[in-house]
Design a protein around this motif. Structure first.
Motif, PDB file in Angstrom:
ATOM      1  N   ASN A   7      31.347  10.900 -60.079  1.00 36.22           N
ATOM      2  CA  ASN A   7      30.696  12.052 -60.713  1.00 36.22           C
ATOM      3  C   ASN A   7      29.779  12.783 -59.747  1.00 36.22           C
ATOM      4  OD1 ASN A   7      32.005  11.648 -63.141  1.00 36.22           O
ATOM      5  ND2 ASN A   7      30.370  10.384 -63.986  1.00 36.22           N
ATOM      6  N   LEU A   8      29.068  12.035 -58.920  1.00 33.33           N
ATOM      7  CA  LEU A   8      28.183  12.634 -57.924  1.00 33.33           C
ATOM      8  C   LEU A   8      28.986  13.458 -56.925  1.00 33.33           C
ATOM      9  CD1 LEU A   8      25.322  12.898 -56.731  1.00 33.33           C
ATOM     10  CD2 LEU A   8      25.769  10.797 -55.462  1.00 33.33           C
ATOM     11  N   ILE A   9      30.091  12.912 -56.461  1.00 34.54           N
ATOM     12  CA  ILE A   9      30.947  13.630 -55.506  1.00 34.54           C
ATOM     13  C   ILE A   9      31.485  14.908 -56.156  1.00 34.54           C
ATOM     14  CG2 ILE A   9      33.165  13.535 -54.297  1.00 34.54           C
ATOM     15  CD1 ILE A   9      32.520  10.554 -53.709  1.00 34.54           C
ATOM     16  N   LYS A  10      31.951  14.823 -57.385  1.00 33.92           N
ATOM     17  CA  LYS A  10      32.455  16.016 -58.088  1.00 33.92           C
ATOM     18  C   LYS A  10      31.373  17.086 -58.206  1.00 33.92           C
ATOM     19  CE  LYS A  10      35.938  13.572 -60.777  1.00 33.92           C
ATOM     20  NZ  LYS A  10      36.298  13.010 -62.068  1.00 33.92           N
ATOM     21  N   LYS A  11      30.150  16.642 -58.504  1.00 31.76           N
ATOM     22  CA  LYS A  11      29.037  17.588 -58.645  1.00 31.76           C
ATOM     23  C   LYS A  11      28.730  18.279 -57.312  1.00 31.76           C
ATOM     24  CE  LYS A  11      24.340  17.867 -60.433  1.00 31.76           C
ATOM     25  NZ  LYS A  11      23.245  17.131 -61.067  1.00 31.76           N
ATOM     26  N   ILE A  12      28.716  17.528 -56.230  1.00 31.96           N
ATOM     27  CA  ILE A  12      28.449  18.106 -54.908  1.00 31.96           C
ATOM     28  C   ILE A  12      29.555  19.095 -54.534  1.00 31.96           C
ATOM     29  CG2 ILE A  12      28.185  17.628 -52.436  1.00 31.96           C
ATOM     30  CD1 ILE A  12      27.028  14.858 -53.297  1.00 31.96           C
ATOM     31  N   ILE A  13      30.799  18.727 -54.786  1.00 31.07           N
ATOM     32  CA  ILE A  13      31.941  19.617 -54.508  1.00 31.07           C
ATOM     33  C   ILE A  13      31.798  20.920 -55.288  1.00 31.07           C
ATOM     34  CG2 ILE A  13      34.435  19.905 -54.884  1.00 31.07           C
ATOM     35  CD1 ILE A  13      34.708  16.900 -54.149  1.00 31.07           C
ATOM     36  N   GLU A  14      31.407  20.791 -56.546  1.00 32.47           N
ATOM     37  CA  GLU A  14      31.240  21.971 -57.397  1.00 32.47           C
ATOM     38  C   GLU A  14      30.106  22.857 -56.888  1.00 32.47           C
ATOM     39  OE1 GLU A  14      29.539  22.616 -61.823  1.00 32.47           O
ATOM     40  OE2 GLU A  14      31.247  21.244 -61.690  1.00 32.47           O
ATOM     41  N   ILE A  15      28.982  22.256 -56.539  1.00 31.69           N
ATOM     42  CA  ILE A  15      27.836  23.026 -56.052  1.00 31.69           C
ATOM     43  C   ILE A  15      28.177  23.755 -54.753  1.00 31.69           C
ATOM     44  CG2 ILE A  15      25.514  22.824 -55.057  1.00 31.69           C
ATOM     45  CD1 ILE A  15      25.050  20.552 -57.153  1.00 31.69           C
ATOM     46  N   GLU A  87      23.735  10.063 -42.609  1.00 28.00           N
ATOM     47  CA  GLU A  87      22.573   9.758 -43.454  1.00 28.00           C
ATOM     48  C   GLU A  87      22.763  10.320 -44.865  1.00 28.00           C
ATOM     49  OE1 GLU A  87      18.895  10.864 -41.559  1.00 28.00           O
ATOM     50  OE2 GLU A  87      19.239   9.491 -39.879  1.00 28.00           O
ATOM     51  N   PHE A  88      23.338  11.502 -44.975  1.00 26.32           N
ATOM     52  CA  PHE A  88      23.642  12.090 -46.282  1.00 26.32           C
ATOM     53  C   PHE A  88      24.567  11.149 -47.066  1.00 26.32           C
ATOM     54  CE2 PHE A  88      26.319  14.647 -49.074  1.00 26.32           C
ATOM     55  CZ  PHE A  88      25.417  15.483 -49.713  1.00 26.32           C
ATOM     56  N   MET A  89      25.637  10.682 -46.403  1.00 25.37           N
ATOM     57  CA  MET A  89      26.591   9.786 -47.039  1.00 25.37           C
ATOM     58  C   MET A  89      25.903   8.502 -47.503  1.00 25.37           C
ATOM     59  SD  MET A  89      28.420   6.751 -46.158  1.00 25.37           S
ATOM     60  CE  MET A  89      28.476   6.771 -44.402  1.00 25.37           C
ATOM     61  N   ILE A  90      25.083   7.918 -46.646  1.00 24.88           N
ATOM     62  CA  ILE A  90      24.389   6.672 -46.979  1.00 24.88           C
ATOM     63  C   ILE A  90      23.472   6.877 -48.181  1.00 24.88           C
ATOM     64  CG2 ILE A  90      22.643   5.022 -46.168  1.00 24.88           C
ATOM     65  CD1 ILE A  90      23.933   5.429 -43.327  1.00 24.88           C
ATOM     66  N   GLU A  91      22.709   7.953 -48.171  1.00 22.67           N
ATOM     67  CA  GLU A  91      21.777   8.209 -49.273  1.00 22.67           C
ATOM     68  C   GLU A  91      22.510   8.410 -50.597  1.00 22.67           C
ATOM     69  OE1 GLU A  91      19.026  11.304 -48.212  1.00 22.67           O
ATOM     70  OE2 GLU A  91      18.101  10.063 -46.661  1.00 22.67           O
ATOM     71  N   LYS A  92      23.641   9.091 -50.571  1.00 22.73           N
ATOM     72  CA  LYS A  92      24.397   9.306 -51.816  1.00 22.73           C
ATOM     73  C   LYS A  92      25.012   7.994 -52.308  1.00 22.73           C
ATOM     74  CE  LYS A  92      23.215  13.471 -51.982  1.00 22.73           C
ATOM     75  NZ  LYS A  92      21.997  13.722 -52.756  1.00 22.73           N
ATOM     76  N   MET A  93      25.452   7.141 -51.392  1.00 24.36           N
ATOM     77  CA  MET A  93      25.988   5.842 -51.792  1.00 24.36           C
ATOM     78  C   MET A  93      24.888   4.956 -52.377  1.00 24.36           C
ATOM     79  SD  MET A  93      28.765   5.154 -48.815  1.00 24.36           S
ATOM     80  CE  MET A  93      29.495   3.736 -49.606  1.00 24.36           C
ATOM     81  N   LEU A  94      23.710   5.013 -51.784  1.00 24.76           N
ATOM     82  CA  LEU A  94      22.582   4.245 -52.316  1.00 24.76           C
ATOM     83  C   LEU A  94      22.138   4.787 -53.674  1.00 24.76           C
ATOM     84  CD1 LEU A  94      20.509   3.725 -49.053  1.00 24.76           C
ATOM     85  CD2 LEU A  94      21.613   1.929 -50.418  1.00 24.76           C
ATOM     86  N   GLU A  95      22.165   6.093 -53.813  1.00 27.10           N
ATOM     87  CA  GLU A  95      21.829   6.712 -55.095  1.00 27.10           C
ATOM     88  C   GLU A  95      22.787   6.211 -56.182  1.00 27.10           C
ATOM     89  OE1 GLU A  95      21.920  11.196 -56.871  1.00 27.10           O
ATOM     90  OE2 GLU A  95      21.174  10.974 -54.820  1.00 27.10           O
ATOM     91  N   ALA A  96      24.057   6.119 -55.844  1.00 29.55           N
ATOM     92  CA  ALA A  96      25.041   5.606 -56.798  1.00 29.55           C
ATOM     93  C   ALA A  96      24.752   4.150 -57.145  1.00 29.55           C
ATOM     94  CB  ALA A  96      26.448   5.759 -56.224  1.00 29.55           C
ATOM     95  N   LYS A  97      24.396   3.366 -56.148  1.00 28.37           N
ATOM     96  CA  LYS A  97      24.069   1.954 -56.378  1.00 28.37           C
ATOM     97  C   LYS A  97      22.866   1.829 -57.311  1.00 28.37           C
ATOM     98  CE  LYS A  97      25.036  -1.563 -53.680  1.00 28.37           C
ATOM     99  NZ  LYS A  97      25.793  -2.280 -54.658  1.00 28.37           N
ATOM    100  N   LEU A  98      21.844   2.638 -57.087  1.00 26.95           N
ATOM    101  CA  LEU A  98      20.648   2.591 -57.926  1.00 26.95           C
ATOM    102  C   LEU A  98      20.934   2.985 -59.374  1.00 26.95           C
ATOM    103  CD1 LEU A  98      18.039   4.105 -55.453  1.00 26.95           C
ATOM    104  CD2 LEU A  98      18.010   1.790 -56.393  1.00 26.95           C
TER     105      LEU A  98
END
Length: 145
Positions: A7-15, A87-98
């Motif tokens: 869902n996060l990836i879809k949202k970023i793609i859309e934005i 770093e962007f990729m890492i932060e988004k993956m961590l955000e998903a984990k959280l």
């Protein structure tokens, strides 16, 4: 984590209004064409690797879309841009984990996280800083490093 990350990836793609194409004949994991607002992902790789590569390329667009001409100008600029995208990729993956309902902060191990996603250990400080920022404020007695 997978559902939230999707869902996060879809949202970023859309934005970013980016077009993502999957191709099974790529010689690399992914390509980003900022002038076309296009990302091409190698569909032969495992899904988790495709997500990781897509987030990395989205990081290029999110952070450097208007500076893509600088990418090949100097090694130092290219290196800096690659680092920012990683770093962007890492932060988004961590955000998903959280945001994973099954995530238990006390069991998080940054080295395991880096190794499980085949991320270079030089990004350990990025993981520590991100997790400290989001977890220590929530529960100060839960510092795990």
């Amino acid at each position: 984590m997978v559902i939230y990350l999707d869902n996060l990836i879809k949202k970023i793609i859309e934005i970013l209004q980016v077009t993502v194409v999957y191709d099974n004949e790529l010689t690399k994991n992914a390509y980003c064409f900022p002038n076309l607002n296009l990302i091409v992902i190698n569909s032969c790789n495992p899904e988790w690797e495709q997500q990781k590569d897509l987030l990395h390329e989205l990081g290029h667009l999110a952070k450097q879309r208007n500076n893509y001409k600088l990418y090949n100008l100097a090694y130092s600029l290219r290196s800096q841009m690659e680092n920012e995208a990683e770093e962007f990729m890492i932060e988004k993956m961590l955000e998903a984990k959280l945001n994973d309902p099954d995530f238990e902060p006390s069991s998080f191990n940054y080295i395991n996280f880096l190794e499980s996603y085949e991320i270079e250990t030089r990004y350990e400080p990025v993981v520590k800083e991100f997790m400290t920022k989001y977890l220590v404020g929530l529960k100060a007695d839960n510092i795990f490093f």
